[in-house]
Design a protein around this motif. Structure first.
Motif, PDB file in Angstrom:
ATOM      1  N   ARG A  57      55.450 -33.567   4.952  1.00 20.00           N
ATOM      2  CA  ARG A  57      56.269 -34.740   4.639  1.00 20.00           C
ATOM      3  C   ARG A  57      57.712 -34.531   5.114  1.00 20.00           C
ATOM      4  NH1 ARG A  57      55.749 -34.917  -1.625  1.00 20.00           N
ATOM      5  NH2 ARG A  57      55.821 -32.662  -1.218  1.00 20.00           N
ATOM      6  N   LYS A  58      58.289 -35.566   5.685  1.00 21.40           N
ATOM      7  CA  LYS A  58      59.678 -35.503   6.132  1.00 21.40           C
ATOM      8  C   LYS A  58      60.563 -36.005   4.994  1.00 21.40           C
ATOM      9  CE  LYS A  58      58.629 -36.083  11.034  1.00 21.40           C
ATOM     10  NZ  LYS A  58      58.905 -34.673  11.350  1.00 21.40           N
ATOM     11  N   LEU A  59      60.791 -35.126   4.031  1.00 18.52           N
ATOM     12  CA  LEU A  59      61.573 -35.493   2.856  1.00 18.52           C
ATOM     13  C   LEU A  59      63.067 -35.386   3.148  1.00 18.52           C
ATOM     14  CD1 LEU A  59      59.591 -33.605   0.062  1.00 18.52           C
ATOM     15  CD2 LEU A  59      59.355 -35.999   0.749  1.00 18.52           C
ATOM     16  N   LYS A  60      63.837 -36.172   2.430  1.00 19.67           N
ATOM     17  CA  LYS A  60      65.286 -36.050   2.510  1.00 19.67           C
ATOM     18  C   LYS A  60      65.707 -34.702   1.945  1.00 19.67           C
ATOM     19  CE  LYS A  60      66.208 -41.009   2.045  1.00 19.67           C
ATOM     20  NZ  LYS A  60      66.855 -42.057   1.209  1.00 19.67           N
ATOM     21  N   PHE A  61      66.881 -34.249   2.337  1.00 18.92           N
ATOM     22  CA  PHE A  61      67.363 -32.943   1.878  1.00 18.92           C
ATOM     23  C   PHE A  61      67.306 -32.840   0.354  1.00 18.92           C
ATOM     24  CE2 PHE A  61      70.593 -30.175   0.136  1.00 18.92           C
ATOM     25  CZ  PHE A  61      70.444 -29.009   0.864  1.00 18.92           C
ATOM     26  N   ALA A  94      59.354 -21.425  -3.279  1.00 19.10           N
ATOM     27  CA  ALA A  94      60.703 -21.962  -3.084  1.00 19.10           C
ATOM     28  C   ALA A  94      61.169 -21.720  -1.649  1.00 19.10           C
ATOM     29  CB  ALA A  94      61.676 -21.322  -4.071  1.00 19.10           C
ATOM     30  N   LEU A  95      60.903 -20.529  -1.129  1.00 17.40           N
ATOM     31  CA  LEU A  95      61.301 -20.204   0.240  1.00 17.40           C
ATOM     32  C   LEU A  95      60.505 -21.027   1.259  1.00 17.40           C
ATOM     33  CD1 LEU A  95      61.642 -16.344  -0.170  1.00 17.40           C
ATOM     34  CD2 LEU A  95      63.483 -17.933   0.416  1.00 17.40           C
ATOM     35  N   ALA A  96      59.247 -21.294   0.947  1.00 18.90           N
ATOM     36  CA  ALA A  96      58.432 -22.118   1.855  1.00 18.90           C
ATOM     37  C   ALA A  96      58.996 -23.529   1.934  1.00 18.90           C
ATOM     38  CB  ALA A  96      56.979 -22.143   1.370  1.00 18.90           C
ATOM     39  N   HIS A  97      59.409 -24.071   0.799  1.00 14.44           N
ATOM     40  CA  HIS A  97      60.022 -25.391   0.808  1.00 14.44           C
ATOM     41  C   HIS A  97      61.374 -25.357   1.533  1.00 14.44           C
ATOM     42  CE1 HIS A  97      57.256 -27.820  -1.508  1.00 14.44           C
ATOM     43  NE2 HIS A  97      57.165 -26.884  -2.429  1.00 14.44           N
ATOM     44  N   ALA A  98      62.128 -24.270   1.338  1.00 22.29           N
ATOM     45  CA  ALA A  98      63.425 -24.140   2.000  1.00 22.29           C
ATOM     46  C   ALA A  98      63.268 -24.121   3.524  1.00 22.29           C
ATOM     47  CB  ALA A  98      64.132 -22.876   1.531  1.00 22.29           C
ATOM     48  N   ALA A  99      62.189 -23.491   3.986  1.00 23.32           N
ATOM     49  CA  ALA A  99      61.960 -23.400   5.427  1.00 23.32           C
ATOM     50  C   ALA A  99      61.646 -24.764   6.049  1.00 23.32           C
ATOM     51  CB  ALA A  99      60.807 -22.441   5.710  1.00 23.32           C
ATOM     52  N   LYS A 100      61.195 -25.688   5.228  1.00 24.58           N
ATOM     53  CA  LYS A 100      60.855 -27.023   5.727  1.00 24.58           C
ATOM     54  C   LYS A 100      62.081 -27.943   5.830  1.00 24.58           C
ATOM     55  CE  LYS A 100      56.145 -26.837   3.866  1.00 24.58           C
ATOM     56  NZ  LYS A 100      55.420 -26.894   5.153  1.00 24.58           N
ATOM     57  N   ILE A 101      63.187 -27.513   5.255  1.00 23.11           N
ATOM     58  CA  ILE A 101      64.385 -28.365   5.272  1.00 23.11           C
ATOM     59  C   ILE A 101      65.015 -28.424   6.654  1.00 23.11           C
ATOM     60  CG2 ILE A 101      66.761 -28.546   4.437  1.00 23.11           C
ATOM     61  CD1 ILE A 101      65.775 -27.630   1.705  1.00 23.11           C
ATOM     62  N   ALA A 102      65.136 -27.267   7.297  1.00 24.58           N
ATOM     63  CA  ALA A 102      65.756 -27.225   8.632  1.00 24.58           C
ATOM     64  C   ALA A 102      64.925 -26.319   9.534  1.00 24.58           C
ATOM     65  CB  ALA A 102      67.193 -26.744   8.529  1.00 24.58           C
ATOM     66  N   PRO A 103      63.739 -26.791   9.934  1.00 26.10           N
ATOM     67  CA  PRO A 103      62.836 -25.939  10.724  1.00 26.10           C
ATOM     68  C   PRO A 103      63.276 -25.732  12.169  1.00 26.10           C
ATOM     69  CG  PRO A 103      61.906 -28.134  10.471  1.00 26.10           C
ATOM     70  CD  PRO A 103      63.139 -28.092   9.631  1.00 26.10           C
ATOM     71  N   THR A 104      64.209 -26.531  12.632  1.00 28.17           N
ATOM     72  CA  THR A 104      64.694 -26.407  14.017  1.00 28.17           C
ATOM     73  C   THR A 104      66.219 -26.304  14.032  1.00 28.17           C
ATOM     74  OG1 THR A 104      64.943 -28.794  14.343  1.00 28.17           O
ATOM     75  CG2 THR A 104      62.769 -27.842  14.806  1.00 28.17           C
ATOM     76  N   ALA A 105      66.747 -25.888  15.165  1.00 21.17           N
ATOM     77  CA  ALA A 105      68.209 -25.760  15.311  1.00 21.17           C
ATOM     78  C   ALA A 105      68.879 -27.126  15.174  1.00 21.17           C
ATOM     79  CB  ALA A 105      68.536 -25.127  16.658  1.00 21.17           C
ATOM     80  N   ASP A 106      68.244 -28.154  15.711  1.00 18.41           N
ATOM     81  CA  ASP A 106      68.819 -29.496  15.614  1.00 18.41           C
ATOM     82  C   ASP A 106      68.860 -29.964  14.163  1.00 18.41           C
ATOM     83  OD1 ASP A 106      69.201 -29.624  18.318  1.00 18.41           O
ATOM     84  OD2 ASP A 106      67.363 -30.747  18.728  1.00 18.41           O
ATOM     85  N   ALA A 107      67.795 -29.662  13.423  1.00 14.62           N
ATOM     86  CA  ALA A 107      67.747 -30.064  12.017  1.00 14.62           C
ATOM     87  C   ALA A 107      68.810 -29.331  11.216  1.00 14.62           C
ATOM     88  CB  ALA A 107      66.368 -29.785  11.434  1.00 14.62           C
ATOM     89  N   ALA A 108      69.007 -28.053  11.528  1.00 14.30           N
ATOM     90  CA  ALA A 108      70.031 -27.266  10.835  1.00 14.30           C
ATOM     91  C   ALA A 108      71.425 -27.802  11.152  1.00 14.30           C
ATOM     92  CB  ALA A 108      69.919 -25.801  11.223  1.00 14.30           C
ATOM     93  N   GLU A 109      71.604 -28.216  12.394  1.00 15.31           N
ATOM     94  CA  GLU A 109      72.901 -28.731  12.812  1.00 15.31           C
ATOM     95  C   GLU A 109      73.232 -30.053  12.114  1.00 15.31           C
ATOM     96  OE1 GLU A 109      76.480 -28.500  14.745  1.00 15.31           O
ATOM     97  OE2 GLU A 109      74.861 -27.006  14.743  1.00 15.31           O
ATOM     98  N   ALA A 110      72.189 -30.799  11.740  1.00 14.73           N
ATOM     99  CA  ALA A 110      72.391 -32.102  11.098  1.00 14.73           C
ATOM    100  C   ALA A 110      72.801 -31.983   9.632  1.00 14.73           C
ATOM    101  CB  ALA A 110      71.117 -32.939  11.213  1.00 14.73           C
ATOM    102  N   LEU A 111      72.656 -30.785   9.049  1.00 15.84           N
ATOM    103  CA  LEU A 111      73.022 -30.601   7.647  1.00 15.84           C
ATOM    104  C   LEU A 111      74.534 -30.585   7.484  1.00 15.84           C
ATOM    105  CD1 LEU A 111      70.541 -27.753   6.596  1.00 15.84           C
ATOM    106  CD2 LEU A 111      70.270 -30.208   6.222  1.00 15.84           C
ATOM    107  N   THR A 112      74.992 -30.999   6.324  1.00 21.73           N
ATOM    108  CA  THR A 112      76.421 -30.901   6.023  1.00 21.73           C
ATOM    109  C   THR A 112      76.760 -29.457   5.678  1.00 21.73           C
ATOM    110  OG1 THR A 112      76.184 -31.283   3.648  1.00 21.73           O
ATOM    111  CG2 THR A 112      76.342 -33.241   5.068  1.00 21.73           C
ATOM    112  N   ASP A 113      78.038 -29.142   5.645  1.00 24.30           N
ATOM    113  CA  ASP A 113      78.464 -27.788   5.291  1.00 24.30           C
ATOM    114  C   ASP A 113      77.989 -27.420   3.889  1.00 24.30           C
ATOM    115  OD1 ASP A 113      79.682 -27.494   7.727  1.00 24.30           O
ATOM    116  OD2 ASP A 113      81.698 -27.962   6.989  1.00 24.30           O
TER     117      ASP A 113
END
Length: 228
Positions: A57-61, A94-113
């Motif tokens: 699922r593509k859940l919001k942060f 918990a870590l498995a869910h955390a890994a789904k938040i920003a699985p790619t560099a682009d997704a990580a870049e889209a996160l706020t500080d």
């Protein structure tokens, strides 16, 4: 009862042997039952991992991070209740869910500080707490793995350094343990909330003593070699 006592008195060794056989049989049954429970837990855990892996699922942060925090908090409660293995599994979830938040560099870049900071902190905490669980379960290789994961995110994390050093001590890798202890002492001196320096100093004392014994043993060995 009196007759039974009289009979037992005539052949105490025989009846003690019978009782010992009964205790051994009961102990073996308990071991088999415990093994069956572990197998059942492993099967259930494997099914659970498969289900979690299938969660695409593509859940919001906020929604996915809520699952991270939920499993992390459940892990803490389970650990407090003495259910260490299941606590480790919750931290793993918990870590498995955390890994789904920003699985790619682009997704990580889209996160706020703030999101990046919160996600990083949750990953570190889960790995450090999981290392404690594995240490309680005497799984030293998993302790090292969890600490390595935490230290990859924050190389000066005092608790992760301390717990890795403690595991390295048990594995008799004293020089490696000494390096982590020095780094942990430096980090702990800057953060009063991290592992108490007293615990680090106690570990340092044990490791230094072991290194001194090794050096003395080597010195004595070489001394005998040159003397012969």
């Amino acid at each position: 009862d009196a007759l039974d006592a009289r009979v037992r008195g005539l052949a105490p060794a025989y009846f003690e042997a019978v009782a010992a056989d009964k205790r051994r049989a009961e102990a073996e049954l308990e071991r088999e039952a415990a093994a069956a429970r572990v197998d059942d837990d492993d099967d259930a855990d494997a099914q659970h991992d498969d289900k979690l892996a299938a969660d695409t699922r593509k859940l919001k942060f906020a929604d996915r991070f809520r699952l991270v925090q939920k499993n992390k908090n459940e892990g803490a409660e389970l650990f407090k209740g003495g259910n260490v293995l299941h606590a480790a599994r919750r931290y793993k979830d918990a870590l498995a869910h955390a890994a789904k938040i920003a699985p790619t560099a682009d997704a990580a870049e889209a996160l706020t500080d703030d999101q990046r900071r919160d996600l990083k902190r949750a990953k570190i905490d889960c790995n450090v707490n999981m290392a404690l669980c594995w240490s309680k379960l005497a799984n030293l290789e998993q302790v090292l793995k969890s600490c390595d994961e935490a230290l990859a995110l924050e190389p000066t994390h005092a608790k992760a350094l301390y717990r890795r050093a403690a595991a390295l001590e048990q594995l008799k890798r004293f020089d490696d343990a000494k390096r982590d202890i020095r780094a942990a002492l430096d980090a702990a001196s800057d953060d009063a909330d991290d592992e108490p320096p007293k615990a680090l100093l106690a570990l340092q004392k044990r490791v230094d003593a072991q290194i001194a014994r090794q050096k003395k043993k080597e010195k004595d060995m070489w001394g005998k070699a040159f003397a012969s």
